[in-house]
Structure formats: structure tokens, C-alpha cells
Scaffold this motif. Structure first.
Motif, PDB file in Angstrom:
ATOM      1  N   ASN A 570      82.631  61.207 139.027  1.00 48.37           N
ATOM      2  CA  ASN A 570      81.222  60.893 138.827  1.00 48.37           C
ATOM      3  C   ASN A 570      80.473  62.184 138.530  1.00 48.37           C
ATOM      4  OD1 ASN A 570      81.249  58.065 139.249  1.00 48.37           O
ATOM      5  ND2 ASN A 570      81.304  58.371 141.464  1.00 48.37           N
ATOM      6  N   ALA A 571      79.514  62.107 137.611  1.00 45.85           N
ATOM      7  CA  ALA A 571      78.768  63.309 137.240  1.00 45.85           C
ATOM      8  C   ALA A 571      77.333  62.938 136.888  1.00 45.85           C
ATOM      9  CB  ALA A 571      79.426  64.015 136.052  1.00 45.85           C
ATOM     10  N   THR A 572      76.418  63.859 137.197  1.00 51.68           N
ATOM     11  CA  THR A 572      75.011  63.716 136.834  1.00 51.68           C
ATOM     12  C   THR A 572      74.500  65.056 136.340  1.00 51.68           C
ATOM     13  OG1 THR A 572      74.700  62.070 138.592  1.00 51.68           O
ATOM     14  CG2 THR A 572      72.722  63.016 137.606  1.00 51.68           C
ATOM     15  N   TRP A 573      73.891  65.030 135.157  1.00 53.66           N
ATOM     16  CA  TRP A 573      73.242  66.221 134.600  1.00 53.66           C
ATOM     17  C   TRP A 573      71.750  65.930 134.536  1.00 53.66           C
ATOM     18  CZ3 TRP A 573      77.628  63.958 132.649  1.00 53.66           C
ATOM     19  CH2 TRP A 573      78.801  64.712 132.704  1.00 53.66           C
ATOM     20  N   LEU A 574      70.931  66.852 135.042  1.00 55.57           N
ATOM     21  CA  LEU A 574      69.511  66.581 135.215  1.00 55.57           C
ATOM     22  C   LEU A 574      68.673  67.751 134.719  1.00 55.57           C
ATOM     23  CD1 LEU A 574      67.610  64.429 136.565  1.00 55.57           C
ATOM     24  CD2 LEU A 574      67.715  65.837 138.630  1.00 55.57           C
ATOM     25  N   THR A 596      72.990  69.799 138.428  1.00 54.86           N
ATOM     26  CA  THR A 596      74.302  69.195 138.190  1.00 54.86           C
ATOM     27  C   THR A 596      74.883  68.690 139.503  1.00 54.86           C
ATOM     28  OG1 THR A 596      75.376  71.374 138.415  1.00 54.86           O
ATOM     29  CG2 THR A 596      74.800  70.644 136.193  1.00 54.86           C
ATOM     30  N   SER A 597      75.498  67.511 139.445  1.00 62.32           N
ATOM     31  CA  SER A 597      76.167  66.924 140.610  1.00 62.32           C
ATOM     32  C   SER A 597      77.490  66.345 140.149  1.00 62.32           C
ATOM     33  CB  SER A 597      75.309  65.826 141.239  1.00 62.32           C
ATOM     34  OG  SER A 597      74.058  66.318 141.645  1.00 62.32           O
ATOM     35  N   TYR A 598      78.580  66.686 140.839  1.00 70.93           N
ATOM     36  CA  TYR A 598      79.914  66.215 140.459  1.00 70.93           C
ATOM     37  C   TYR A 598      80.660  65.709 141.691  1.00 70.93           C
ATOM     38  CZ  TYR A 598      78.958  69.185 136.371  1.00 70.93           C
ATOM     39  OH  TYR A 598      78.389  69.772 135.271  1.00 70.93           O
ATOM     40  N   LEU A 599      81.430  64.671 141.476  1.00 73.81           N
ATOM     41  CA  LEU A 599      82.370  64.202 142.494  1.00 73.81           C
ATOM     42  C   LEU A 599      83.712  63.949 141.824  1.00 73.81           C
ATOM     43  CD1 LEU A 599      83.195  62.845 145.296  1.00 73.81           C
ATOM     44  CD2 LEU A 599      82.657  60.693 144.138  1.00 73.81           C
ATOM     45  N   GLY A 600      84.768  64.511 142.378  1.00 75.46           N
ATOM     46  CA  GLY A 600      86.129  64.221 141.953  1.00 75.46           C
ATOM     47  C   GLY A 600      86.929  63.728 143.137  1.00 75.46           C
ATOM     48  N   ARG A 601      87.623  62.609 142.981  1.00 72.61           N
ATOM     49  CA  ARG A 601      88.334  62.002 144.106  1.00 72.61           C
ATOM     50  C   ARG A 601      89.679  61.466 143.622  1.00 72.61           C
ATOM     51  NH1 ARG A 601      86.757  59.284 149.099  1.00 72.61           N
ATOM     52  NH2 ARG A 601      88.185  57.588 149.611  1.00 72.61           N
ATOM     53  N   ILE A 616      82.984  67.569 146.214  1.00 67.82           N
ATOM     54  CA  ILE A 616      81.597  67.367 145.808  1.00 67.82           C
ATOM     55  C   ILE A 616      81.004  68.728 145.467  1.00 67.82           C
ATOM     56  CG2 ILE A 616      79.321  66.554 146.539  1.00 67.82           C
ATOM     57  CD1 ILE A 616      80.731  64.676 148.486  1.00 67.82           C
ATOM     58  N   VAL A 617      80.461  68.853 144.258  1.00 69.57           N
ATOM     59  CA  VAL A 617      79.874  70.114 143.803  1.00 69.57           C
ATOM     60  C   VAL A 617      78.474  69.818 143.276  1.00 69.57           C
ATOM     61  CG1 VAL A 617      80.054  72.079 142.248  1.00 69.57           C
ATOM     62  CG2 VAL A 617      82.135  71.045 143.193  1.00 69.57           C
ATOM     63  N   GLU A 618      77.469  70.542 143.797  1.00 64.43           N
ATOM     64  CA  GLU A 618      76.083  70.382 143.344  1.00 64.43           C
ATOM     65  C   GLU A 618      75.458  71.762 143.204  1.00 64.43           C
ATOM     66  OE1 GLU A 618      74.512  66.179 145.015  1.00 64.43           O
ATOM     67  OE2 GLU A 618      74.927  67.657 146.568  1.00 64.43           O
ATOM     68  N   ASP A 619      74.630  71.923 142.162  1.00 63.91           N
ATOM     69  CA  ASP A 619      74.090  73.257 141.886  1.00 63.91           C
ATOM     70  C   ASP A 619      72.757  73.124 141.151  1.00 63.91           C
ATOM     71  OD1 ASP A 619      73.987  75.988 141.908  1.00 63.91           O
ATOM     72  OD2 ASP A 619      75.304  76.268 140.182  1.00 63.91           O
ATOM     73  N   GLY A 620      71.993  74.218 141.190  1.00 62.84           N
ATOM     74  CA  GLY A 620      70.774  74.308 140.392  1.00 62.84           C
ATOM     75  C   GLY A 620      69.525  73.791 141.074  1.00 62.84           C
ATOM     76  N   MET A 621      69.471  73.774 142.406  1.00 67.18           N
ATOM     77  CA  MET A 621      68.298  73.262 143.116  1.00 67.18           C
ATOM     78  C   MET A 621      67.416  74.400 143.614  1.00 67.18           C
ATOM     79  SD  MET A 621      68.021  70.872 146.548  1.00 67.18           S
ATOM     80  CE  MET A 621      68.495  72.205 147.651  1.00 67.18           C
ATOM     81  N   TYR A 622      66.104  74.180 143.549  1.00 66.99           N
ATOM     82  CA  TYR A 622      65.131  75.084 144.151  1.00 66.99           C
ATOM     83  C   TYR A 622      64.504  74.403 145.362  1.00 66.99           C
ATOM     84  CZ  TYR A 622      65.395  77.999 139.961  1.00 66.99           C
ATOM     85  OH  TYR A 622      65.837  78.811 138.953  1.00 66.99           O
ATOM     86  N   TYR A 623      64.251  75.182 146.410  1.00 65.51           N
ATOM     87  CA  TYR A 623      63.605  74.640 147.592  1.00 65.51           C
ATOM     88  C   TYR A 623      62.102  74.452 147.387  1.00 65.51           C
ATOM     89  CZ  TYR A 623      67.860  75.915 150.204  1.00 65.51           C
ATOM     90  OH  TYR A 623      69.146  76.023 150.657  1.00 65.51           O
ATOM     91  N   ASP A 624      61.504  75.280 146.533  1.00 69.62           N
ATOM     92  CA  ASP A 624      60.045  75.324 146.426  1.00 69.62           C
ATOM     93  C   ASP A 624      59.577  75.015 145.018  1.00 69.62           C
ATOM     94  OD1 ASP A 624      61.224  77.768 145.527  1.00 69.62           O
ATOM     95  OD2 ASP A 624      59.233  78.667 145.520  1.00 69.62           O
TER      96      ASP A 624
END
Length: 683
Positions: A570-574, A596-601, A616-624
Motif C-alpha cells: 500500500n502506498a500514498t503520495w501526498l 509519503t506513506s508505504y506499507l509492505g507485508r 511501515i515507512v512514512e516521511d515528509g511531515m512537519y509538526y508546525d
């Protein structure tokens, strides 16, 4: 009065896409209708055929809906030490942020929305209340859940409210014939323990279900504490999490009676109680701040199928929800100053759902009225905020039109929502009540969906809709000392669009039993988007930004080889953009969303065993909102093995095997490596 939504100006809008999609889909079907073989899609609803034993009037027909959706069945999570947030996080288009540890606050995002823009239902009863707006997924137990339905972006008219992000519907256990029962017990790292059980009995026309669940944990996992001085490593230390314990109880009781094969009555009550400690930013051992949540949901429904000569379906329902939250921070460790408050929300209402099959049409009507009272009480002072209330009337009309041998389904819908607020709970920065006010708003939001069955294994879908969300009371008035109110907030207005496909192929005579693949492009324009802005103390205030834009792509692949080997990807690009005119925020990425959010199972099923590993790999988030604090990359590796032996199911789980100490919320790390053993015994 507002009678329609305003569409934000955007250079990226594509008003021609949906009409063009309609023309491209309809023309091939019309030109080849005489030669093509019909593909039956909607026979259950259109001809009102006999339903399965657990279906209910008002359920969404997932075979005919144009909405991109996922249904997670109980067998996919039963017998594991998993939370609702952990289960839905693995689906494409879904992102979860959890405030450290089992039972910690868990916010859900669908397709880049905020958690306030996602509706959460239990058996069709809305959990989003005027007080909070968003729903804490950790306050929903999986012990009595039969299935989890996720609808991305577009909201079917079967539900009484619509949202910008989409919705999650939690279907609790439904009665089945004869007798069944099960007991589940588990234990694991950080002093975690669980015990649950349920009984189902349907000897004839009458039936009942009883379910009980207990969950507890010390949550004293190891963290890296930098004392909020990231540039000074001299005061960094490794220590156990303090004041993070959890005790939680959940119960469900249901009873039903089949008067005939057409008429049925149901009554249900669910009770939830949770005590949790709340650590502060520097993990002080002196902190004793706590939050207690109590909730009960009671509902009654009477329904009829295939009524009269027209064969219509009808459901009448009533429900009452009571929720009480007690926040105790008398020593001022977490929020601004000392605070000990009780927030009580009471919500009651009634609804009607009506379905009429008429030739190639299936007409659905959903009418709903709910009134909600919000009563905050400050236990430390004699001056208390006054009670606020919100009355909501919603009317949705939808028509599913079946064309071209049922290959093409066009689903136009319109929803009228009227809201009346009596706002009396606002206080000044000195804690004194402000003058109350009332306001009335009315919104008309249209939507259109298309589903085209290009082949037996391939469906094309497209949807467009407009949505409105009123600010919650905690956004207007503040909450628990670390959120300050903004009574001048305006409602969010948004438009959604998506376009994609779903493929499901089962090749005959092949070792590959099934291949399913789906992908969708989505875009969302929001006007007056509400975003939390935090100061240097970590105190947040909700603000309206004039405009925001969200677009992305989600995809999922599932392969089953000979029933013994499975692959899931599963993958999501945002991509998001804050288009506010406020300096420092314009052009910034919206906070709290992963790019980006990825799941490989992989699953290996040598019976009676089942072994899995997932990443599960997720990246590119800002807190603020200013994009000054970027979260590190999240990488979580999980393993598990289950063994079915006679009437028992044993499950061993290793979570976060890489011992990553990631922070979904800045300053609130997740647990490191953990182990859990669970046993389920079925009677």
C-alpha cells in the motif's frame, strides 16, 4: 443564511474532468450495449433480493457504490494486541498520529485531511461531537468490532453527515444463528494485559450479544529525553516514561427480534471507561495529571425490508450518547496554570432511512435530527463557563442509476445541513465568561459519483462533492489548558474530487489465486481551513487560513499465491499547500501530514500456522504550520506468528523490532521494541 458552498479560487482546479469522464465512460457502453453481456452489480439493492443474515437496512452496498472504500473484517485483527489506529493505519490513503504508547491519543487523517475533517461512526451513530470535533481512535475498543469500513473522500448518503476527508464506520458484532462464544487473554511488554470475551446466541427469532473487554498497561517504555534542549546534548538522558499508565473497560449488550423475514427490531447499549495518566514535555516524575473518559451509547431501531408493492426498505432509529471527560491538572504540570474540569456532552436524536427501487433507479433518503448539549464545569473556581448547544438537521437524497446492462452506475446526491448554535462557553484569557451568542447556518452540498464496469475484473470510478465543517467547541473555546479558544472561527468549505480504478483478477488454473490492485488520484480544495498554530510553550490556538490545497495518489496491491503466500503493498503520495495570505504560512506544507506513506507485508500460511512480517515507512511531515520543525523519517518493522490448535488461537507479536523511538507528536515518543502473546479460546 448560507445556501451553498463557496468554491475557492485555484489555478489547479479541473472542472472539465468529471464531465469528460462521464462522456468517455458512457459512449463505449451505449455503442456496444446490444452486443455486450450484462454484468450484474446491484441485484441485492435493485431487486431487493434476500440479504445475508447479518445485513441491516441502511448498510452501504459496497459492490455498487462509486466511493473508494475498504472493509476490514474481524478475522484480520482478531486475537492480536492491536488497536483500531494500528489496524486502519495499514490501508492506503490513511495516516495515523499517536501520542505515544498504548491508549495514547490517536488522530486519523484520510487523504491529507485533518482529524477534525474525518467522521467516525459506530453502527451509523456519529461519534464526532461539537465539543471535540475529532475522534480519539484509542477510545474505541476492537473487542466488539465485526468490521471496519473506510470511505475515502466522498460520503455515501447512508450516513447522516458528510465530511471533507471521508469517514470510518465501526460495525459492532451482529447476531448469527445458534450459539457461539470466545475468550481472549493477552500480556506483553510494559506491563500490558488484556482480557475480553463475547457471547452470541440466536436460537430462533430472538437473539442477543454480550461483550466485555479490559485493557491495562503501565506504558513505562524507555525514551530518550533531551529536556527540550536539542542543541545541548549534556542534559540528555535515557529514562522510563512517567505517568503514562492506562486502564480501560468496554462493554456491549445487544438484543434483537425478527417479527418476520421482513420486520426486525434492535436495541443496543455500549459503555466505555478509560483512566490514563498524561506525562508532560520533560517527563517529570512528579507529574500526576490525569484524564478520565466515560461514554455510553444507547440506540434502538426498527426496520422493514421489501415493504408493500414497491418493495421499499425503511428504518427508523433513535439514539442517545453521553460522554464525560474529567481533566485533572491541579498542579499545572501540562497546560496553562492549574486546572480541574469536567466536560459533559449529551447528544440525542432520531433518524429515518428510506430506499425505493424503481426500475433502473435506487432512490435513497436519509433524514436526521440531533441536538447536543456541552456543559464544561471548572471544579477549582466558582465562576463556571455556561452550557452551549448545537442542533443539527440533515437531509440527504441520493439516486443510483443503473445503465448499459448495469455496467454504468451514476450516483447523484444532494445534502442539506442546517446548524443552530447557542454558544455560551467562551472565556477570556483571565478565565472570565464572555458574552454568549447564537448563530444559524444552512448549507447545500451536492455530490456525484460514477462507477463503470469496464470488464468483470476492472471497475473505473470518479467522484466529486462539496463539503462544509463547522468548528468544534474546543476550537472555539479552548480545551484542557494547552489549547486556547478562537470564538471568531468560520466554517471550513471544501470540494473533493477523485478518479481511479479497482481491479480484481482470479486467473483460472493458475498458482496465483487472486490479484487485486487499485489506484486513485484525489484532490481537495479547502476554504477557511482551520489549523492549530502552536507557540514556543506548546500551547495551540485554532486559526482560519484563507485557502489550502491537497492532492495525491493512493495505490494498493494484494497477491494471493496458492492460498499459502500473500503479498500486500500500500502506498500514498501526498502534496499539500497552505495558500493563506498570512506571512510565514503562505506556500507552506500543511502540518501533521506525511508526504509519503508505504506499507509492505508478506504472509506465509503453512497451516495451522500463519507468519507475517511488515514494514511501515512514512516521511515528509512537519509538526508546525511554519514548517520549522520537521519530523524524522518513521520506519517500523513488525513480525508475528499465529498457531491454530483445536479450539485455541495463539498469537505472538513483535512490534517495532528495530526499536525506533519515533515521535508522531513532537515530544511524545512511541514505544520501542515490544512483545505480546495472546490466546483466544472459542466455545
Amino acid at each position: 443564511m448560507k445556501n451553498n458552498i463557496r468554491h475557492p479560487k485555484s489555478k489547479k482546479r479541473m472542472p472539465w474532468v468529471l464531465p469528460a469522464m462521464l462522456i468517455l465512460l458512457v459512449l463505449p457502453s451505449w455503442t456496444g450495449a446490444a452486443e455486450s453481456q450484462p454484468i450484474t452489480l446491484g441485484s441485492v439493492l435493485v431487486t431487493a433480493a434476500s440479504p445475508d443474515e447479518t445485513s441491516r437496512v441502511g448498510d452501504v452496498d459496497t459492490e455498487t457504490t462509486p466511493v473508494f472504500h475498504t472493509v476490514i473484517k474481524r478475522e484480520e485483527f482478531e486475537g492480536r494486541m492491536e488497536s483500531l489506529a494500528e489496524v486502519v493505519e495499514k490501508e492506503a490513503g490513511v495516516q495515523i498520529r499517536q501520542q505515544g504508547g498504548l491508549g495514547g491519543y490517536s488522530a486519523v487523517s484520510l487523504r491529507g485531511s485533518s482529524s477534525n475533517q474525518v467522521l467516525v461512526f459506530i453502527d451509523g451513530i456519529l461519534l464526532n461531537d461539537g465539543a471535540e470535533g475529532s475522534v480519539n481512535l484509542s477510545n474505541i475498543s476492537l473487542a466488539d468490532v465485526e468490521a471496519i469500513e473506510i470511505y475515502r473522500g466522498i460520503t455515501p448518503a447512508n450516513f447522516n453527515r458528510s465530511s471533507i476527508g471521508g469517514l470510518i464506520n465501526i460495525r459492532t458484532l451482529r447476531s448469527k444463528k445458534d450459539f457461539s462464544a470466545a475468550v481472549t487473554a493477552g500480556a506483553g511488554s510494559f506491563g500490558t494485559r488484556r482480557l475480553s470475551g463475547f457471547v452470541n446466541h440466536k436460537p430462533g427469532r430472538a437473539d442477543y450479544i454480550l461483550s466485555l473487554d479490559y485493557l491495562g498497561s503501565q506504558n513505562d517504555f524507555t525514551i530518550d529525553n533531551d529536556n527540550n534542549t536539542i542543541w545541548n546534548p549534556d542534559d540528555d538522558r535515557e529514562e522510563n516514561r512517567n505517568n503514562n499508565e492506562l486502564t480501560q473497560f468496554n462493554g456491549l449488550a445487544k438484543a434483537g427480534f425478527d417479527f418476520s423475514d421482513r420486520f426486525r427490531a434492535d436495541i443496543s447499549t455500549q459503555w466505555f471507561h478509560k483512566d490514563e495518566g498524561l506525562p508532560n514535555w520533560n517527563n517529570s516524575p512528579l507529574v500526576d495529571t490525569s484524564l478520565t473518559t466515560r461514554r455510553s451509547i444507547t440506540s434502538a431501531q426498527i426496520s422493514g425490508r421489501r415493504l408493500g408493492s414497491l418493495g421499499c426498505n425503511l428504518s427508523l432509529s433513535a439514539d442517545y450518547t453521553w460522554k464525560e471527560e474529567e481533566y485533572d491538572d491541579r498542579h499545572g504540570y501540562v497546560g496553562l496554570g492549574s486546572q480541574h474540569s469536567i466536560y459533559t456532552t449529551k447528544r440525542k436524536g432520531a433518524g429515518l432511512f428510506f430506499e425505493l427501487p424503481a426500475g433502473r433507479h435506487l432512490i435513497s433518503l436519509n433524514a436526521d435530527f440531533h441536538t447536543e448539549d456541552y456543559d464544561p464545569e471548572d471544579l477549582l473556581t466558582r465562576v463556571n463557563p455556561h452550557q452551549s448547544s448545537r442542533d443539527t438537521v440533515s437531509l440527504a437524497l441520493q439516486d443510483s442509476i443503473f445503465l448499459c446492462g448495469d455496467r454504468l452506475i451514476i450516483t447523484p446526491a444532494v445534502r442539506q445541513t442546517s446548524i443552530k448554535d447557542d454558544l455560551q462557553s467562551a472565556t477570556s484569557i483571565w478565565g472570565l465568561p464572555l458574552e454568549g451568542r447564537t448563530r444559524e447556518e444552512s448549507y447545500l452540498t451536492p455530490q456525484l459519483g460514477l462507477k463503470y464496469q469496464a470488464a468483470r475484473w476492472l471497475a473505473l470510478k470518479a467522484n466529486a462533492a462539496g463539503y462544509v465543517r463547522e468548528p468544534g467547541f474546543h476550537e472555539l473555546f479552548g480545551d484542557r489548558g494547552y489549547l486556547t479558544g478562537n470564538p471568531d472561527l468560520e466554517a471550513e468549505k471544501g470540494t473533493n474530487f477523485d478518479l481511479g480504478f479497482e481491479a480484481d483478477w482470479s486467473p483460472a488454473g493458475s498458482v496465483v489465486r487472486r490479484v487485486s490492485f487499485h489506484g486513485a488520484y484525489f484532490r481537495n480544495s479547502v476554504e477557511d481551513i482551520i489549523t492549530w498554530v502552536y507557540d514556543s510553550r506548546g500551547i495551540g490556538r485554532a486559526m482560519n487560513f484563507s485557502e489550502a490545497f491537497i492532492e495525491g495518489f493512493e495505490a494498493g496491491l494484494n497477491i494471493d499465491v496458492a492460498g499459502y503466500l500473500g503479498f500486500i503493498l500500500n502506498a500514498t503520495w501526498l502534496d499539500t499547500e497552505n495558500r493563506s495570505e498570512i506571512s510565514g504560512y503562505n506556500g507552506k506544507y500543511l502540518p501533521g501530514r506525511f508526504r509519503t506513506s508505504y506499507l509492505g507485508r508478506i504472509e506465509i500460511r503453512p497451516r495451522p500456522f500463519k507468519i507475517y512480517g511488515e514494514l511501515i515507512v512514512e516521511d515528509g511531515m512537519y509538526y508546525d504550520a511554519s514548517n520549522l520543525l520537521k519530523a524524522s523519517k518513521k520506519e517500523e518493522l513488525n513480525f508475528g506468528v499465529s498457531w491454530a490448535f483445536k479450539s485455541t488461537l495463539w498469537t505472538l507479536e513483535i512490534k517495532n523490532a528495530g526499536d525506533s523511538r519515533y515521535e508522531d507528536f513532537n515530544g511524545y515518543p512511541s514505544p520501542g521494541r515490544s512483545f505480546f502473546l495472546t490466546m483466544k479460546y472459542s466455545l
